[in-house]
Design a protein around this motif. Structure first.
Motif, short mmCIF file in Angstrom:
data_model
loop_
_atom_site.label_atom_id
_atom_site.label_comp_id
_atom_site.label_asym_id
_atom_site.label_seq_id
_atom_site.Cartn_x
_atom_site.Cartn_y
_atom_site.Cartn_z
N UNK A 10 42.58 38.25 47.30
CA UNK A 10 43.50 38.62 46.22
C UNK A 10 44.56 37.53 46.03
N UNK A 11 44.89 37.28 44.78
CA UNK A 11 45.92 36.30 44.48
C UNK A 11 47.30 36.86 44.81
N UNK A 12 48.25 35.98 45.14
CA UNK A 12 49.61 36.44 45.45
C UNK A 12 50.19 37.24 44.28
N UNK A 13 50.84 38.34 44.60
CA UNK A 13 51.41 39.20 43.57
C UNK A 13 52.86 38.81 43.30
N UNK A 14 53.41 39.35 42.21
CA UNK A 14 54.82 39.14 41.89
C UNK A 14 55.70 39.69 43.01
N UNK A 52 48.91 31.74 51.83
CA UNK A 52 48.37 31.16 53.06
C UNK A 52 47.16 31.94 53.55
N UNK A 53 47.18 33.27 53.36
CA UNK A 53 46.08 34.11 53.80
C UNK A 53 44.76 33.72 53.14
N UNK A 54 44.80 33.45 51.85
CA UNK A 54 43.57 33.05 51.15
C UNK A 54 43.02 31.73 51.70
N UNK A 55 43.93 30.82 52.03
CA UNK A 55 43.52 29.53 52.59
C UNK A 55 42.87 29.71 53.96
N UNK A 56 43.50 30.53 54.81
CA UNK A 56 42.97 30.75 56.15
C UNK A 56 41.64 31.50 56.09
N UNK A 57 41.55 32.45 55.17
CA UNK A 57 40.30 33.21 55.03
C UNK A 57 39.12 32.29 54.73
N UNK A 74 37.48 41.29 49.76
CA UNK A 74 38.12 41.34 48.44
C UNK A 74 39.64 41.29 48.61
N UNK A 75 40.16 42.03 49.60
CA UNK A 75 41.60 42.02 49.86
C UNK A 75 42.06 40.64 50.31
N UNK A 96 29.11 46.62 56.91
CA UNK A 96 29.01 45.58 55.90
C UNK A 96 29.78 45.95 54.64
N UNK A 97 29.72 47.23 54.24
CA UNK A 97 30.47 47.67 53.06
C UNK A 97 31.98 47.56 53.31
N UNK A 98 32.41 47.94 54.49
CA UNK A 98 33.83 47.82 54.82
C UNK A 98 34.26 46.36 54.87
N UNK A 99 33.38 45.51 55.39
CA UNK A 99 33.65 44.08 55.45
C UNK A 99 33.82 43.50 54.06
#
Length: 245
Positions: free
Chosen positions: A21-25, A159-164, A17-18, A9-12
């Motif tokens: 994360x918002x897209x970086x520069x 796209x990753x945030x949307x799919x998550x 959180x990853x 659960x802690x690893x999950x």
């Protein structure tokens, strides 16, 4: 929860959180580089890659050749299931690295052959993982989940945030897909290609192609394994009344 489930659960939660994360520069710069790479890749190579993605993924979701014949005992604990997953991940990482080295050493045409071969390995791995966690891979909704985990592993930050969010709210997500025909294949293909095109292009370079192919394939499977384990932990832990957010 036992000790292993608490650790999982802690690893999950760290993985979640990853995923949020918002897209970086750097991600934006990488996307710009990717667009330039796409412009110099010959159209024929684009066609081969697109066709491979479409055909193999459709076969995985609509056919029976990716279903695993191995029986997974019922009633296994999370620790026991994940021991089996890690064993299969080690096997697939070695297979992917070997295949990448062999095709990378063969120049342009064998390098192109790596693309569908690697995609097939990824799909087979995901189907095995789903079965180990106790989900019915004959159910098209479970195949949809596999597809979303695949997208989660190989998409841009945005796209990753949307799919998550779709994975996190899976019971609501499956209502959006009355059948597999509702999938946006074009977007799926482009996201996957954008994620790995640069690596696959470098694999076609003489001499260093074998090393790049082996290294890249190994780590692509490693990333997929991390995504798959946490994606199924999310649902497995939910089944025992734990609801990560």
């Amino acid at each position: 929860m036992d000790h292993y489930e608490q650790q999982a659960l802690r690893e999950l939660q760290q993985w979640q959180i990853r995923m949020n994360k918002k897209p970086s520069l750097f991600n934006g710069l990488t996307k710009g580089l990717q667009n330039k790479v796409n412009n110099v890749i010959p159209d024929k190579i684009h066609e081969i890659m697109t066709s491979a993605i479409k055909n193999i993924v459709r076969a995985a979701l609509l056919g029976s050749e990716f279903t695993t014949k191995k029986e997974v005992p019922s009633g296994l604990s999370l620790a026991e299931r994940e021991r089996l997953v890690r064993e299969r991940l080690r096997f697939y990482k070695k297979a992917a690295a070997t295949e990448g080295a062999a095709t990378g050493a063969g120049g342009l045409f064998l390098g192109l052959a790596d693309f569908p071969l690697l995609l097939t390995l990824k799909m087979k791995f995901l189907f095995e993982v789903a079965a180990i966690y106790g989900f019915d891979i004959k159910d098209y909704r479970e195949r949809l989940y596999i597809l979303h985990l695949f997208q989660l592993a190989f998409s841009s930050d945005a796209r990753r945030r949307e799919v998550y969010q779709k994975v996190l709210n899976w019971e609501a997500t499956i209502l959006e897909f009355p059948s597999l025909q509702a999938i946006d294949w074009r977007r799926f293909q482009q996201e996957y290609r954008d994620y790995i095109d640069l690596v696959k292009l470098l694999q076609l370079v003489p001499v260093v192609g074998a090393f790049i192919g082996a290294y890249a394939n190994y780590h692509l499977l490693d990333n997929l394994g991390d995504t798959a384990m946490n994606g199924y932990r999310l649902r497995f832990l939910q089944q025992i009344t734990i609801t990560p957010k």
